[in-house]
Design an enzyme around this catalytic site. Structure first.
Site, short mmCIF file in Angstrom:
data_model
loop_
_atom_site.label_atom_id
_atom_site.label_comp_id
_atom_site.label_asym_id
_atom_site.label_seq_id
_atom_site.Cartn_x
_atom_site.Cartn_y
_atom_site.Cartn_z
N SER A 41 101.20 -110.79 23.70
CA SER A 41 102.54 -111.05 24.25
C SER A 41 103.19 -109.73 24.67
O SER A 41 104.22 -109.73 25.36
CB SER A 41 103.42 -111.75 23.21
OG SER A 41 103.40 -111.05 21.98
N ASP A 80 95.53 -109.01 18.72
CA ASP A 80 94.84 -109.96 19.60
C ASP A 80 93.65 -109.32 20.29
O ASP A 80 93.74 -108.18 20.78
CB ASP A 80 95.80 -110.44 20.70
CG ASP A 80 96.55 -111.68 20.30
OD1 ASP A 80 95.96 -112.54 19.61
OD2 ASP A 80 97.73 -111.80 20.68
N LYS A 90 92.76 -111.39 16.15
CA LYS A 90 93.09 -112.80 16.43
C LYS A 90 92.42 -113.17 17.74
O LYS A 90 92.39 -112.38 18.68
CB LYS A 90 94.61 -112.98 16.51
CG LYS A 90 95.01 -114.43 16.82
CD LYS A 90 96.47 -114.69 16.54
CE LYS A 90 97.44 -114.19 17.58
NZ LYS A 90 97.23 -114.74 18.94
N GLU A 141 91.93 -116.44 20.53
CA GLU A 141 92.35 -117.76 20.98
C GLU A 141 91.12 -118.63 21.25
O GLU A 141 90.10 -118.12 21.74
CB GLU A 141 93.18 -117.64 22.27
CG GLU A 141 94.49 -116.92 22.06
CD GLU A 141 95.37 -116.92 23.31
OE1 GLU A 141 95.06 -117.64 24.28
OE2 GLU A 141 96.38 -116.21 23.29
N GLU A 148 99.90 -122.78 17.68
CA GLU A 148 101.06 -122.53 18.54
C GLU A 148 101.45 -123.81 19.27
O GLU A 148 100.60 -124.47 19.89
CB GLU A 148 100.71 -121.41 19.56
CG GLU A 148 101.85 -121.11 20.52
CD GLU A 148 101.67 -119.80 21.29
OE1 GLU A 148 100.70 -119.05 21.02
OE2 GLU A 148 102.52 -119.52 22.15
O1 KIV Z 1 100.58 -112.77 21.51
C1 KIV Z 1 101.35 -113.20 20.64
O2 KIV Z 1 102.43 -112.66 20.36
C2 KIV Z 1 100.94 -114.38 19.91
C3 KIV Z 1 102.01 -115.10 19.18
C4 KIV Z 1 102.79 -115.92 20.13
C5 KIV Z 1 101.49 -115.86 18.05
O3 KIV Z 1 99.82 -114.78 19.97
#
Ligand code: KIV
Length: 277
Positions: free
Chosen positions: A58, A96, A126, A128, A195
């Site tokens: 994000s 991420d 993390k 997706e 999410e």
């Molecule tokens: O990229 C991010 O900030 C996220 C959150 C919305 C969980 O994946």
């Protein structure tokens, strides 16, 4: 560090590790996660006792001013992750894997995951995606990289999903999402982030899993909660999702301070004698 009477842990750890989130889940407790992208903010959130900090992709939106997360690179993630790690002492820090860094193959995912951990000092990545990424999670975990799986709305797939929209509204959504989550758990995911999922669906997933869950726009039935800090603390002057609670208006505080500073400079009132050598 601000301790909380609501924590189920007997002692606040010197550094949160995956085992602590498992203990929190096992004891029926909750934990907080915030996004974070720099050392100064990381220091503040860490001192406030926030258990987990996420360098989310994000950052493409809230730091780089892009209209999606898709342009964020591994180099971006490494730069911002290093800063957040440098600003924390106690929080569990995860980041991420950005779009394009893991989808092509299991080997690509392992290479990117190891690079992100090795070059930044984060504790987990993390990723997706659903069951199609179970082999990637398994291989990453086997290679020593802890993985938080991210399901429900996955912003990196916005063009496939048809835009930002709540997922899991179909009749058999609970069954589908529970089955998916169990596969990701079996693959070795240490935590599952959901999410924009209906609250009852997310609660059923949390109930079915032994690992902790964390939700954003997913109701109150998950083990933890995460928000993008600029959204929650009033720094985002654009559209803020309806599931976000506004805890502060940092944007207004900054704007007032900037106006006051400019006025003082223009009136030649700053610097005064107290702020000169
Ligand atoms: O990229 C991010 O900030 C996220 C959150 C919305 C969980 O994946």
């Amino acid at each position: 560090m601000v301790d909380s009477p609501y924590s189920v842990l007997k002692k606040t750890p010197a550094r949160y590790r995956s085992v602590h989130f498992q203990q929190i889940k096992d004891a029926g407790g909750k934990f907080a996660m915030l996004t974070c992208y720099d050392a100064t903010t990381a220091h503040i959130f860490d001192e406030a006792g926030v258990e987990t900090l996420l360098i989310g992709d994000s950052l493409g939106n809230v730091v780089q001013g892009q209209n999606s997360t898709l342009g964020v690179t591994m180099e971006d993630m490494i730069t911002f992750s290093k800063a957040v790690v440098a600003g924390t002492q106690r929080a569990f820090v995860l980041a991420d894997l950005p779009f394009g860094s893991y989808e092509a193959s299991v080997e690509q995912a392992v290479e990117s995951g190891i690079r992100l951990v090795k070059e930044t000092g984060i504790s987990a990545v993390k990723m997706e995606g659903g069951v199609e990424y179970a082999p990637h999670i398994q291989a990453l975990t086997a290679a020593g990289v802890a993985v938080v799986a991210h399901t429900g709305f996955t912003p990196q797939s916005e063009h496939v999903l048809g835009g930002y929209r709540v997922q899991g509204r179909e009749a058999d959504a609970t069954t589908r999402m529970v089955e998916e989550a169990l596969v990701l758990q079996d693959a070795g995911a240490m935590m599952l982030l959901m999410e924009m999922v209906p609250a009852d669906v997310a609660a059923a997933v949390d109930e079915a899993l032994t690992i902790p869950t964390v939700g954003i726009g997913a109701g109150n039935g998950t083990t933890g909660q995460v928000l993008v800090w600029q959204d929650a603390f009033g720094l985002n002057r654009g559209r803020v999702p309806s599931f976000v609670k506004k805890y502060a208006d940092v944007g207004q505080v900054l704007s007032d301070a900037a106006k006051q500073y400019r006025q003082d400079v223009l009136k030649a009132e700053f610097p005064d004698n107290d702020h000169s050598f």
